[in-house]
Structures are given as C-alpha cells and as structure tokens.
Enzyme design. Structure first.
Site, PDB file in Angstrom:
ATOM      1  N   LYS A 130       0.835  -1.188   0.000  1.00  0.00           N
ATOM      2  CA  LYS A 130       0.000   0.000   0.000  1.00  0.00           C
ATOM      3  C   LYS A 130       0.879   1.251   0.000  1.00  0.00           C
ATOM      4  O   LYS A 130       1.695   1.445   0.909  1.00  0.00           O
ATOM      5  CB  LYS A 130      -0.904   0.016   1.240  1.00  0.00           C
ATOM      6  CG  LYS A 130      -1.969  -1.065   1.261  1.00  0.00           C
ATOM      7  CD  LYS A 130      -3.078  -0.755   0.282  1.00  0.00           C
ATOM      8  CE  LYS A 130      -4.228  -1.742   0.430  1.00  0.00           C
ATOM      9  NZ  LYS A 130      -5.337  -1.455  -0.512  1.00  0.00           N
ATOM     10  N   ASP A 149      -0.148  -0.529  -4.740  1.00  0.00           N
ATOM     11  CA  ASP A 149      -1.552  -0.102  -4.698  1.00  0.00           C
ATOM     12  C   ASP A 149      -1.630   1.300  -4.120  1.00  0.00           C
ATOM     13  O   ASP A 149      -1.455   1.504  -2.917  1.00  0.00           O
ATOM     14  CB  ASP A 149      -2.369  -1.074  -3.854  1.00  0.00           C
ATOM     15  CG  ASP A 149      -3.856  -0.749  -3.876  1.00  0.00           C
ATOM     16  OD1 ASP A 149      -4.250   0.175  -4.614  1.00  0.00           O
ATOM     17  OD2 ASP A 149      -4.621  -1.420  -3.152  1.00  0.00           O
ATOM     18  N   GLU A 185      -1.540  -0.326  -9.164  1.00  0.00           N
ATOM     19  CA  GLU A 185      -2.997  -0.393  -9.028  1.00  0.00           C
ATOM     20  C   GLU A 185      -3.590   0.972  -8.712  1.00  0.00           C
ATOM     21  O   GLU A 185      -3.179   1.623  -7.761  1.00  0.00           O
ATOM     22  CB  GLU A 185      -3.326  -1.394  -7.921  1.00  0.00           C
ATOM     23  CG  GLU A 185      -4.790  -1.700  -7.739  1.00  0.00           C
ATOM     24  CD  GLU A 185      -5.001  -2.794  -6.713  1.00  0.00           C
ATOM     25  OE1 GLU A 185      -6.053  -2.760  -6.024  1.00  0.00           O
ATOM     26  OE2 GLU A 185      -4.119  -3.675  -6.578  1.00  0.00           O
ATOM     27  N   ASP A 192      -8.990  -0.582 -10.115  1.00  0.00           N
ATOM     28  CA  ASP A 192      -9.620  -1.135  -8.920  1.00  0.00           C
ATOM     29  C   ASP A 192     -10.854  -0.308  -8.571  1.00  0.00           C
ATOM     30  O   ASP A 192     -11.980  -0.675  -8.890  1.00  0.00           O
ATOM     31  CB  ASP A 192      -8.621  -1.171  -7.767  1.00  0.00           C
ATOM     32  CG  ASP A 192      -9.225  -1.786  -6.509  1.00  0.00           C
ATOM     33  OD1 ASP A 192     -10.328  -2.347  -6.579  1.00  0.00           O
ATOM     34  OD2 ASP A 192      -8.594  -1.715  -5.432  1.00  0.00           O
ATOM     35  N   LYS A 206     -13.112  -7.056  -7.013  1.00  0.00           N
ATOM     36  CA  LYS A 206     -13.649  -7.428  -5.709  1.00  0.00           C
ATOM     37  C   LYS A 206     -15.070  -7.928  -5.936  1.00  0.00           C
ATOM     38  O   LYS A 206     -16.037  -7.161  -5.937  1.00  0.00           O
ATOM     39  CB  LYS A 206     -13.641  -6.226  -4.758  1.00  0.00           C
ATOM     40  CG  LYS A 206     -12.241  -5.732  -4.390  1.00  0.00           C
ATOM     41  CD  LYS A 206     -12.327  -4.499  -3.514  1.00  0.00           C
ATOM     42  CE  LYS A 206     -10.970  -4.107  -2.943  1.00  0.00           C
ATOM     43  NZ  LYS A 206      -9.993  -3.714  -3.969  1.00  0.00           N
TER      44      LYS A 206
END
Length: 374
Positions: free
Chosen positions: A177, A206, A232, A260, A284
C-alpha cells in the site's frame, strides 16, 4: 427467474468454463421452486462490527474495523445458505444502514420470489442473497488446482519488517500500500523494499487513487527497471479526467496499470470493456450485484483479472474465492493474502499461505461467523 431481474448481462451462450459461470448465477427458480410453486424461506440476518487485529492504512485513511451484514436463508427442506453484504460506501456500494433497513423490510418469512425485488442499488445485499442461494446448488465448478496468493504488506516503514517472514513462508508475490506518506519518503523506501524482496519475486503497488499525474509519472519512472507486476489505481476514479489519465499512463509507461476503484459496478466494467482497456482488472466480486454477468463479459474480452479481497469475513471470502477458482482465464496470484485480519479469528479465512487449494475454500466454516456475531 434471475436475481438480477431476469437479464443475463453479457453472458451469451457457450460451452466449457463459460457455461459454468452462467450456470452459477443465483436462480430463484432453480432453488426456490417446490412443486411448481415458490417456496417459503426463513430469512435471517445479523449486523456485525469487527475490529481488525492491526489498523489498515490506505490513501483513503486509517481503517480499524469492518462492518456489514451476514444473511442466512433456510428452505423448507432445512438447507441453509449464508452470504455477506460487505458494504464499502467509499467504493460505491450502499451503506450498511441501507442494507440493514432493506433486510428489515423483507421480514423473517418470505416467498423466494420476493428476493428479486431487492433494489438494484443495494449491490452488496443482492450479492449476499445470491451467495446464500448458490450454496444450495453446490460449488462453482472450475479447475481443480491451487492458486497463488499475494501477501499484503503494510504501508510505511513497517513494510521492511513484514517482508522477511512472508518470504520465508514461500510468498513470491507481494502487494504494498503506497500513496499514504510523503512522496519522497515513499520513493526512497521503495528502493529498500525492492532490495528486500526474495529472488524472482514480484511487487504490486496499490496507490488507492492517491496520486495526480505528476506523482504517478514519478513512480512509474522508478518502476520501469524494478520487479513491479503492476501499479494499481494510480489516480482516483473520481478525479477530473480520471479515465483519460489512466489510459494515458497505461499507454506512456511500460509498467502495467490496474483498475480497482474504477471498477465499482457492473456498468463500470462494461464501460471499460467498451473502451478497450488492455491493462489489469482488480476485481472485488463481493462488491458486485451480478458477478456471473461481469465475469462472462470479462472472459469474452480476454481480460487479465486479479481477484481481490474486500476485507470481508470468511463468509464473503468463501464466495469470492469460489468465483476466483472457477475463472477460466490466466490464474494470476489472488489478492487474498490478508489473514489473520480480525481480532476474532473465527471470522478469518484460511490461514495465509502462498497457495490456496479448492479444498481449502471448501473447508471454510461460514457457520462459525454466524455464531461468532450472535
């Protein structure tokens, strides 16, 4: 009768794996008919609020707990199915309060036909009801093989301490992250992270939409000669001109770009397919109303799909992993290396290892979550 209102969006006809994806749409008629009549179902739900073991830091802020609903359907034969409404309003879903209000209206004893009438904007509740019904039709069929898992790394300097134990456990794909701290500090830390990775490992970055074009380009310039699988969501889905920015970054730099937050709904997926997106799709499935329809469209487009956790409990994770195991496309490492996640370990998915097998998914005890939040 389909849970999505009678329309199989983008599913088409076909044989083999695609047919399995179409078959697995939750059919009220397939599981709710008894002698030609809609059967009566017992509908129950429980709202949960579960604390994370460790706060999750992203560009969206610090996340300390997860909220949602677990739904339970019992048919006249006593068969039970569970599903999870893992609402994420900042991702574009309904709020937990909205899902709970709709669940209250359904009541405890309902005709299965009423499930069709759940409003389309309650995407997580519809997802949960579909998963609960699908439990009666058996697991989604797919390839009986293990799938690799990407290990989630924390934001900030704690990332360096987290790499070694995960590398020693056998992980070779890592997700970090970024976009949380100062740009210069994170770029400096990036070199240390790459140096700490085991030989042959790949890193996913990400940003959760934290960067503007200038910051994204600085990162992509540094990524060019490093083991980065993809970046991402470098810019926010709601940023001005976001679609053009994302397409431009994908065309101008060699490191692949993944969507995403830009894939918050089935309409978003359909739009990006229409625009010919050739990058990565981070999906997701817990946050989609019509999972089968979305996957059928992505399969037809030969999309590079990475299935990812929404930090749901093991109820939602089991359904999401079943979809991932059934995916007929390239089996890229799953973004489910998130456990142990909750302080109450009864709500976690399988212990995180570098690979997940279909048998591991089948063994997930969803009733344990239902009992835990009683």
């Amino acid at each position: 009768m389909l849970l999505n209102g009678g329309r199989r969006s983008g599913t088409g006809e076909g044989r083999g794996p695609r047919k399995e994806l179409v078959r697995s749409v939750a059919l009220v008629g397939a599981v709710g008919l008894l002698g030609g009549e809609f059967m009566r179902l017992r509908f129950q739900f429980r709202r949960y609020r579960l604390a994370f073991r460790t706060a999750v830091r992203t560009a969206h802020g610090v996340w300390t707990e997860r909220e949602g609903l677990i739904v339970r359907l019992t048919d006249e034969a006593g068969q039970v199915g569970l599903g999870e409404a893992a609402c994420l309003p900042w991702f574009g879903t309904e709020t937990v309060a909205a899902a709970e209000a709709a669940a209250e209206i359904l009541g405890e004893w309902i005709d299965s036909e009423r499930l069709v009438d759940v409003p389309m904007n309650l995407v997580c509740l519809r997802n949960a009801l579909a998963a609960a019904q699908a439990a009666w039709t058996g697991p989604i069929e797919g390839r009986n093989e293990a799938r690799g898992v990407a290990a989630l790394l924390p934001a900030g300097r704690g990332v360096l301490e987290a790499i070694r134990p995960k590398a020693e456990a056998g992980f070779r794909v890592f997700k970090w992250k970024v976009g949380v701290g100062d740009l210069a500090d994170e770029l400096g830390l990036f070199d240390d992270v790459c140096a700490a990775l085991p030989s042959g490992a790949q890193l996913r970055l990400d940003a959760n939409g934290a960067w503007d074009r200038r910051k994204a380009e600085r990162w992509l310039e540094r990524c060019a000669e490093r083991p980065v699988e993809f970046v991402e969501q470098p810019v926010g889905a709601d940023a001005r001109g976001a679609d053009d920015l994302l397409r431009g970054l994908a065309e101008d730099w060699p490191t692949p770009i993944a969507l995403d937050e830009s894939l918050a709904s089935g309409a978003d997926i359909e739009r990006w397919i229409g625009e010919g997106w050739r990058g990565v799709w981070v999906l997701k499935t817990s946050l989609l109303s019509d999972v089968a329809g979305a996957l059928a469209q992505l399969e037809k487009a030969q999309a590079q799909v990475v299935f990812s956790s929404a930090l749901e409990t093991s109820v939602g994770a089991k359904a999401a992993l079943q979809w991932a195991m059934a995916w007929p496309g390239e089996p890229r490492a799953l973004g489910f290396g998130v456990w142990p996640l909750f302080q109450d370990t009864r709500c976690d998915g399988p212990y995180v290892v570098p690979f997940i097998r279909p048998a591991d998914v089948a063994r997930i005890d969803t009733e344990a979550v239902w009992n835990a939040i009683h």
